[in-house]
Design an enzyme around this catalytic site. Structure first.
Site, PDB file in Angstrom:
ATOM      1  CG  HIS A  72       3.130  -8.380   3.410  1.00 31.70           C
ATOM      2  ND1 HIS A  72       3.214  -7.239   4.180  1.00 31.70           N
ATOM      3  CD2 HIS A  72       2.111  -8.160   2.533  1.00 31.70           C
ATOM      4  CE1 HIS A  72       2.295  -6.364   3.791  1.00 31.70           C
ATOM      5  NE2 HIS A  72       1.607  -6.901   2.793  1.00 31.70           N
ATOM      6  CB  CYS A  74       5.600   3.228  -9.229  1.00 34.86           C
ATOM      7  SG  CYS A  74       4.775   1.859 -10.085  1.00 34.86           S
ATOM      8  CG  HIS A 114       3.250  -1.862  -7.259  1.00 31.43           C
ATOM      9  ND1 HIS A 114       3.879  -0.966  -8.107  1.00 31.43           N
ATOM     10  CD2 HIS A 114       3.973  -3.013  -7.360  1.00 31.43           C
ATOM     11  CE1 HIS A 114       4.915  -1.540  -8.693  1.00 31.43           C
ATOM     12  NE2 HIS A 114       4.991  -2.796  -8.259  1.00 31.43           N
ATOM     13  CB  THR A 146      -3.058  -0.395   2.493  1.00 26.32           C
ATOM     14  OG1 THR A 146      -1.736  -0.907   2.672  1.00 26.32           O
ATOM     15  CG2 THR A 146      -3.956  -0.898   3.617  1.00 26.32           C
ATOM     16  CB  CYS A 195       2.040   3.556  -7.757  1.00 30.46           C
ATOM     17  SG  CYS A 195       2.480   2.009  -6.968  1.00 30.46           S
ATOM     18  CG  HIS A 214       2.782  -5.484  -1.673  1.00 29.84           C
ATOM     19  ND1 HIS A 214       1.756  -4.758  -2.240  1.00 29.84           N
ATOM     20  CD2 HIS A 214       2.457  -5.634  -0.372  1.00 29.84           C
ATOM     21  CE1 HIS A 214       0.866  -4.471  -1.321  1.00 29.84           C
ATOM     22  NE2 HIS A 214       1.260  -4.996  -0.169  1.00 29.84           N
TER      23      HIS A 214
HETATM   24  P1  AMP Z   1      -0.818  -4.234   2.090  1.00 32.03           P
HETATM   25  O1  AMP Z   1      -1.696  -3.882   3.254  1.00 32.03           O
HETATM   26  O2  AMP Z   1      -0.709  -5.684   1.833  1.00 32.03           O
HETATM   27  O3  AMP Z   1      -1.168  -3.423   0.862  1.00 32.03           O
HETATM   28  O4  AMP Z   1       0.651  -3.810   2.553  1.00 32.03           O
HETATM   29  C1  AMP Z   1       1.211  -2.569   2.286  1.00 32.03           C
HETATM   30  C2  AMP Z   1       2.436  -2.477   3.152  1.00 32.03           C
HETATM   31  O5  AMP Z   1       3.261  -1.443   2.651  1.00 32.03           O
HETATM   32  C3  AMP Z   1       2.145  -2.150   4.628  1.00 32.03           C
HETATM   33  O6  AMP Z   1       2.648  -3.192   5.456  1.00 32.03           O
HETATM   34  C4  AMP Z   1       2.876  -0.819   4.838  1.00 32.03           C
HETATM   35  O7  AMP Z   1       3.466  -0.726   6.124  1.00 32.03           O
HETATM   36  C5  AMP Z   1       3.903  -0.832   3.730  1.00 32.03           C
HETATM   37  N1  AMP Z   1       4.353   0.455   3.271  1.00 32.03           N
HETATM   38  C6  AMP Z   1       3.586   1.508   2.892  1.00 32.03           C
HETATM   39  N2  AMP Z   1       4.358   2.536   2.512  1.00 32.03           N
HETATM   40  C7  AMP Z   1       5.646   2.123   2.629  1.00 32.03           C
HETATM   41  C8  AMP Z   1       6.920   2.739   2.387  1.00 32.03           C
HETATM   42  N3  AMP Z   1       7.023   3.999   1.929  1.00 32.03           N
HETATM   43  N4  AMP Z   1       8.032   2.007   2.633  1.00 32.03           N
HETATM   44  C9  AMP Z   1       7.947   0.746   3.093  1.00 32.03           C
HETATM   45  N5  AMP Z   1       6.775   0.110   3.340  1.00 32.03           N
HETATM   46  C10 AMP Z   1       5.643   0.798   3.118  1.00 32.03           C
HETATM   47 ZN    ZN Z   2       3.180   0.864  -8.783  1.00 34.91          ZN
END
Ligand code: AMP
Ligand code: ZN
Length: 114
Positions: free
Chosen positions: A102, A7, A98, A95, A4, A100
Site C-alpha cells: 500500500h 490476478c 496476493h 485480506t 485471485c 501488495h
Molecule cells: P490488505 O488488507 O492489505 O490485503 O489490502 C487489500 C486491499 O485491496 C484493500 O485496501 C482493498 O480495499 C483493496 N481491494 C480489494 N479489491 C480491490 C479491487 N477490486 N480494486 C482495487 N482495490 C481492491
Molecule cells: Zn494473484
C-alpha cells in the site's frame, strides 16, 4: 491463481484505475481508499504474501521498490512523503492473498503506525 482478485486485475478481467505499469508490476488505485492518495503496488507474479518470498522470487522486491519510486513521482508525493504498508497474514490484516504494498499519501499521518 484463477480465483485471485489481483490476478484478475492483472489479466484485465476486473477493471482498475491504473497509475503505473511495467512488465513485472502493476499499480492501481485502492477501491476503498484509507487516505487521499491510496494505491496498491502489485507484482504480476502470484506470490501469496511476504512469507512466501524465497531465493527464487525475492528479486521481485527490488522491482516493487523501483515501481514505488516511479509511482510516488507520478503522483507528486515524492517530496512531501508517504507511508508504505504491507499486511501479512491473519494478524497483519491481509485480506487479499496476493503480495501488495500500500502507498498512502496526500496527508500528514503523524508518528503512530496505527
Ligand atoms: P490488505 O488488507 O492489505 O490485503 O489490502 C487489500 C486491499 O485491496 C484493500 O485496501 C482493498 O480495499 C483493496 N481491494 C480489494 N479489491 C480491490 C479491487 N477490486 N480494486 C482495487 N482495490 C481492491
Ligand atoms: Zn494473484
Amino acid at each position: 491463481m484463477s480465483d485471485c482478485v489481483f490476478c484478475k486485475i492483472i489479466k484485465g478481467e476486473i477493471p482498475s484505475i491504473k497509475v503505473y505499469e511495467n512488465d513485472d508490476i502493476i499499480v492501481f488505485k485502492d477501491i476503498n481508499p484509507a487516505a487521499p492518495i491510496h494505491v496498491l503496488v502489485v507484482p504480476k507474479v502470484h506470490i501469496e504474501c511476504l512469507e512466501a518470498l524465497n531465493q527464487d522470487n525475492i528479486d521481485v522486491v527490488t522491482k516493487i521498490h523501483a515501481a514505488i519510486l516511479e509511482t510516488t513521482k507520478i503522483l507528486g508525493i515524492n517530496t512531501d512523503g508517504y507511508r508504505v504498508i504491507v499486511n501479512c497474514g491473519k494478524n497483519g490484516g491481509q485480506t487479499v492473498p496476493h503480495l501488495h504494498y500500500h502507498i498512502l499519501g496526500g496527508a500528514e499521518f503523524g508518528e503512530k503506525i496505527i
